[in-house]
Design an enzyme around this catalytic site. Structure first.
Site, PDB file in Angstrom:
ATOM      1  CG  HIS A 282      11.944 -33.156  18.260  1.00  0.00           C
ATOM      2  ND1 HIS A 282      11.384 -34.410  18.193  1.00  0.00           N
ATOM      3  CD2 HIS A 282      13.293 -33.334  18.185  1.00  0.00           C
ATOM      4  CE1 HIS A 282      12.359 -35.319  18.069  1.00  0.00           C
ATOM      5  NE2 HIS A 282      13.520 -34.679  18.071  1.00  0.00           N
TER       6      HIS A 282
ATOM      7  CG  ASP B 192      15.757 -34.165  22.137  1.00  0.00           C
ATOM      8  OD1 ASP B 192      15.571 -33.982  23.360  1.00  0.00           O
ATOM      9  OD2 ASP B 192      16.236 -35.216  21.660  1.00  0.00           O
TER      10      ASP B 192
END
Ligand SMILES: [Zn+2]
Length: 391
Positions: free
Chosen positions: A341, A199
């Protein structure tokens, strides 16, 4: 007169002796060949005798050697006997000396097509080849994986079509016109499979480095990107798609959808889709809500497939490579969706180490779409998924 005879004697000697010597040396030569044939046959018989508990499946003479293959239960045994000396040898001794490097470069290329880099690098060269099977159209190389880290369970072997290496081989083969080869890595629906998701990108070099590690390990992932970052990461976005990975929306401005007006969420999604389409010419079909936070109303209003996760590495919190790897390995199972991430150096480092470990544990790592395909699950708009397990 006597002296004349004396002078003639050397001439007579040569006239008589030379043909005799030629005769003898020729006979000797013939004797040697007969002896060779016997030695070769003797060696072949010796091998057959010592493998009487096995089935002899191949006993084939090539121009330079005789090839024998035996079969017993799960195990195959192969022998090569040199047609001149009768010595037991290996196919690797029938590669043209000046083409040896080319041959092994080709083998290394095929290994890297088939296996993750950590395995292919380890096997490159001839030391790790333990056995070679000679088939109608191909050589099959069997490898010794002892010392490989992390260790994998599967048997390691490589199919090399003769068409790929025929110019390097120093023996004659009749080649079949049909040409098949190792054509890279294929995901297997019978293997354990997980989706890796990243993300908050695009994140420049960090995203690119993750993409390289994925490629080296025959893995794919899904990157959920933030709309207002996309224009600054066009090259990264195109690189993601080039590497066979996919992209989903992670909202336009990373605001919690539970605390944002519906009309702002909708217009933000529209903006994100527009930007993405202008860069790639493609549509976004997935959305990951920021913080995984979503309302029933948002689900009903946005025409997209919502993807959350069931394993959270908390990489943003720990910033610790080992903790990220541990978070995955302690809970991972078939059909999981893992959250990371691509914003952190420690996450990039974790991915580099984690992918070989997952492979060694029998997992293939793919994008969300690939996971759904492999599991035979049709993903639907207005639905939220946390994992994709076969029911
Ligand atoms: Zn986020």
């Amino acid at each position: 007169m006597k002296e004349v005879y004396f002078k003639l004697l050397p001439m007579v000697f040569f006239i008589l002796i030379i043909p005799f010597l030629v005769y003898v040396s020729d006979t000797k030569h013939k004797l040697v060949s007969v002896f060779d044939e016997n030695t070769v046959q003797k060696k072949v018989n010796e091998i057959i005798n010592s493998n009487q508990d096995k089935e002899l499946v191949t006993n084939e003479s090539y121009d330079k050697f005789i090839y024998l293959a035996f079969h017993k239960e799960e195990e195959d045994t192969y022998y090569v006997v040199d047609a001149k000396t009768g010595e037991e040898t290996t196919i690797l001794n029938y590669i043209k000396e000046e083409k040896r490097e080319d041959f092994f470069n080709k083998v290394s290329e095929l290994l890297h097509l088939k296996y993750p880099k950590f395995i292919a690098d380890f096997l490159t060269g001839e030391e790790k080849i333990i056995d070679i099977e000679l088939k109608d159209n191909e050589l099959i190389l069997y490898y010794n994986k002892e010392g490989l880290t992390p260790m994998v369970e599967e048997e390691i072997l490589l199919h090399v079509n003769y068409n790929e290496v025929k110019d390097y081989l120093d023996f004659t083969l009749s080649l079949d016109s049909e040409y098949e080869n190792e054509n890279g890595y294929h995901y297997d629906k019978n293997k354990k499979t997980i989706a890796l998701t990243f993300d908050d990108g695009p994140n420049g070099e960090k995203t690119n480095r993750i993409l390289n590690f994925l490629e080296e390990n025959k893995a794919h992932a899904t990157f959920f990107m933030v709309g207002n970052r996309m224009e600054y990461g066009k090259e990264v976005i195109l690189n993601v798609l080039n590497k066979g990975c996919e992209i989903g929306s992670h909202s336009y401005n990373h605001k919690n959808m539970k605390r944002t007006k519906l009309k702002d969420i909708i217009s933000g999604e529209e903006k994100t889709h527009e930007i993405y389409k202008s860069i790639t010419g493609k549509d976004l079909i997935y959305t990951r809500p920021p913080y995984g936070s979503i309302t029933k109303q948002v689900k009903e209003s946005l025409n997209t497939i919502f993807i959350n996760w069931n394993i959270d590495t908390e990489d943003w919190l720990h910033r610790d490579k080992d903790k990220i790897i541990e978070a995955v390995m302690k809970d991972v199972s078939d059909g999981d969706i893992i959250l990371m991430h691509d914003s952190y150096e420690t996450t990039v480092e974790a991915v580099e180490e984690l992918l070989p470990i997952l492979y060694a544990n029998g997992y293939q790592v793919v994008s969300v779409s690939e996971l759904a395909n492999l599991k035979g699950i049709t993903l639907e708009n207005h639905s939220l998924y946390r994992a994709l397990k076969k029911v």
